[in-house]
Design a protein around this motif. Sequence first.
Motif, PDB file in Angstrom:
ATOM      1  N   THR A  36      -4.159   1.838  -7.021  1.00 35.15           N
ATOM      2  CA  THR A  36      -5.360   1.000  -7.840  1.00 35.15           C
ATOM      3  C   THR A  36      -6.226   3.119  -8.222  1.00 35.15           C
ATOM      4  O   THR A  36      -7.357   2.824  -8.896  1.00 35.15           O
ATOM      5  N   ALA A  37      -6.018   3.933  -7.103  1.00 29.42           N
ATOM      6  CA  ALA A  37      -6.833   5.008  -7.430  1.00 29.42           C
ATOM      7  C   ALA A  37      -6.532   6.076  -9.227  1.00 29.42           C
ATOM      8  O   ALA A  37      -5.254   6.122  -9.071  1.00 29.42           O
ATOM      9  N   ALA A  38      -7.293   5.655  -9.137  1.00 30.41           N
ATOM     10  CA  ALA A  38      -6.816   6.384 -11.021  1.00 30.41           C
ATOM     11  C   ALA A  38      -7.246   8.097 -10.847  1.00 30.41           C
ATOM     12  O   ALA A  38      -6.648   8.553 -11.794  1.00 30.41           O
ATOM     13  N   ARG A  39      -7.633   8.415  -9.893  1.00 32.46           N
ATOM     14  CA  ARG A  39      -7.319   9.991  -9.748  1.00 32.46           C
ATOM     15  C   ARG A  39      -6.110  10.481  -9.182  1.00 32.46           C
ATOM     16  O   ARG A  39      -5.352  10.132  -8.378  1.00 32.46           O
ATOM     17  N   LYS A  40      -5.276  11.124  -9.778  1.00 32.84           N
ATOM     18  CA  LYS A  40      -3.644  12.064  -8.767  1.00 32.84           C
ATOM     19  C   LYS A  40      -4.170  12.443  -8.262  1.00 32.84           C
ATOM     20  O   LYS A  40      -2.797  12.753  -6.740  1.00 32.84           O
ATOM     21  N   LYS A  41      -5.132  12.732  -7.455  1.00 39.50           N
ATOM     22  CA  LYS A  41      -4.990  13.578  -6.209  1.00 39.50           C
ATOM     23  C   LYS A  41      -4.765  12.797  -5.272  1.00 39.50           C
ATOM     24  O   LYS A  41      -4.490  12.791  -3.645  1.00 39.50           O
ATOM     25  N   ASP A  42      -5.415  11.999  -5.322  1.00 37.58           N
ATOM     26  CA  ASP A  42      -5.796  10.227  -4.368  1.00 37.58           C
ATOM     27  C   ASP A  42      -4.358   9.306  -4.638  1.00 37.58           C
ATOM     28  O   ASP A  42      -4.376   8.111  -4.216  1.00 37.58           O
ATOM     29  N   ARG A  43      -3.365   9.347  -5.264  1.00 36.31           N
ATOM     30  CA  ARG A  43      -2.836   8.194  -5.868  1.00 36.31           C
ATOM     31  C   ARG A  43      -1.084   8.709  -4.820  1.00 36.31           C
ATOM     32  O   ARG A  43      -0.310   7.826  -4.051  1.00 36.31           O
ATOM     33  N   GLY A  44      -0.681   9.523  -4.150  1.00 29.18           N
ATOM     34  CA  GLY A  44       0.316  10.327  -2.563  1.00 29.18           C
ATOM     35  C   GLY A  44       1.597   9.874  -3.353  1.00 29.18           C
ATOM     36  O   GLY A  44       2.054   9.131  -2.518  1.00 29.18           O
ATOM     37  N   GLY A  45       1.598  10.214  -4.732  1.00 29.42           N
ATOM     38  CA  GLY A  45       3.155   9.523  -5.156  1.00 29.42           C
ATOM     39  C   GLY A  45       3.128   7.989  -5.449  1.00 29.42           C
ATOM     40  O   GLY A  45       4.726   7.783  -5.068  1.00 29.42           O
ATOM     41  N   ARG A  46       2.852   7.221  -5.295  1.00 21.31           N
ATOM     42  CA  ARG A  46       2.500   5.612  -5.361  1.00 21.31           C
ATOM     43  C   ARG A  46       2.289   5.663  -6.959  1.00 21.31           C
ATOM     44  O   ARG A  46       1.544   6.257  -7.249  1.00 21.31           O
ATOM     45  N   LEU A  47       3.221   4.638  -7.160  1.00 23.06           N
ATOM     46  CA  LEU A  47       2.657   4.659  -8.949  1.00 23.06           C
ATOM     47  C   LEU A  47       1.370   3.361  -8.764  1.00 23.06           C
ATOM     48  O   LEU A  47       0.985   3.020  -8.221  1.00 23.06           O
ATOM     49  N   TYR A  48       0.983   4.087 -10.322  1.00 26.53           N
ATOM     50  CA  TYR A  48      -0.875   4.180 -10.397  1.00 26.53           C
ATOM     51  C   TYR A  48      -0.816   2.574 -10.801  1.00 26.53           C
ATOM     52  O   TYR A  48      -0.591   2.441 -12.028  1.00 26.53           O
ATOM     53  N   LEU A  49      -1.405   1.466 -10.686  1.00 27.80           N
ATOM     54  CA  LEU A  49      -1.852   0.256 -11.949  1.00 27.80           C
ATOM     55  C   LEU A  49      -2.996   0.348 -12.324  1.00 27.80           C
ATOM     56  O   LEU A  49      -3.691  -0.033 -11.568  1.00 27.80           O
TER      57      LEU A  49
ATOM     58  N   PRO B  67       0.679  -1.875  -0.461  1.00 23.02           N
ATOM     59  CA  PRO B  67      -0.148   0.218  -0.127  1.00 23.02           C
ATOM     60  C   PRO B  67       1.103   0.908  -0.213  1.00 23.02           C
ATOM     61  O   PRO B  67       0.452   2.339  -0.475  1.00 23.02           O
ATOM     62  N   GLY B  68       2.197   1.090   0.356  1.00 23.88           N
ATOM     63  CA  GLY B  68       2.994   2.271   0.262  1.00 23.88           C
ATOM     64  C   GLY B  68       3.282   2.366  -0.764  1.00 23.88           C
ATOM     65  O   GLY B  68       4.145   4.094  -1.389  1.00 23.88           O
TER      66      GLY B  68
END
Length: 303
Positions: free
Chosen positions: A210-223, A205-206
């Motif tokens: 899988t958050a589609a909106r960039k503001k919800d990704r928190g600097g994580r890689l998006y799958l 989780p760190g």
Amino acid sequence: MRAGRRTVEIHRPGKVLLPGDGAAGRPREYTKGDLVDYYRAVAPFMLPHLRGRPLMLERYPDGPDGPRFMQKNTPDHYPEWITRVEVEKEGGTVCHTVCDDQATLLYLVDQAAFTLHRWLSRTTAVDRPDRLVFDLDPPGDDFAPVREAAFLLAELLGELRLPCAPMTTGSRGVHVVVPLNGRQDFDEVREFAHDVAGFLAAAHPGRLTTAARKKDRGGRLYLDVQRNAYAQTAVVPFTVRARPGAPVAAPFAWSQLDDPELHARRWTVTDAVEQARTDPWAGIMSRPRALGPARRRLNALRG
């Protein structure tokens, strides 16, 4: 220019379409003629990924600094020998271009359509994909999170006994492609991909989301699994991206993921054909799978 049984006229081959990237030993700029030469050389390796698939064409008549056109409908002036397919859309139909041969490929480059996006299904069964794509989209230009995510995803897909193949996008990330037998529809495939991505993100989780909106990704890689839907597309293996240096979306072998020089724009029109000749996906795309057994294994892992 001869292309198989046909002759394709190339207009203004000296027109600059892409700037260089400043790398030592590489051209300062890339002309339409340079891109035509590249596509002519890479065609034997690229066409198997194109044949029988509807395309979306990304056109740059004046290079990346000019207007961009995302073209789905095939114009009436395209030669009659170019394959077309009419597919349903909401409220009507779309007549997509299909690239079945080298002549069509070169014609499209002449139209400044040098970045090609393909459907994950074929014209014979447009509602049943034979490819599943995971798009590893990093928060920035650092490739380390992409490399890590690719290793984690490959490990999980191995546990599910699904063959998979990696490809640089020529932009920032990597696509991981799974060959399917085409028996499931898009809804089933997308749901499975979403569940795989969710399982992996929950385990890390760190680092993954899988958050589609960039503001919800928190600097994580998006799958990203959104491409696994009807009428959605993914960039074609060996296509040129509209970026300085003419980077290419290049298939590579899993063993190359350890290479410290690997990054999303590692290959360009100057060396992608050499990479293609190594046959980095040898045997993988010829081993399609059904998702039923993989779904049961995933459910067992999820408990």
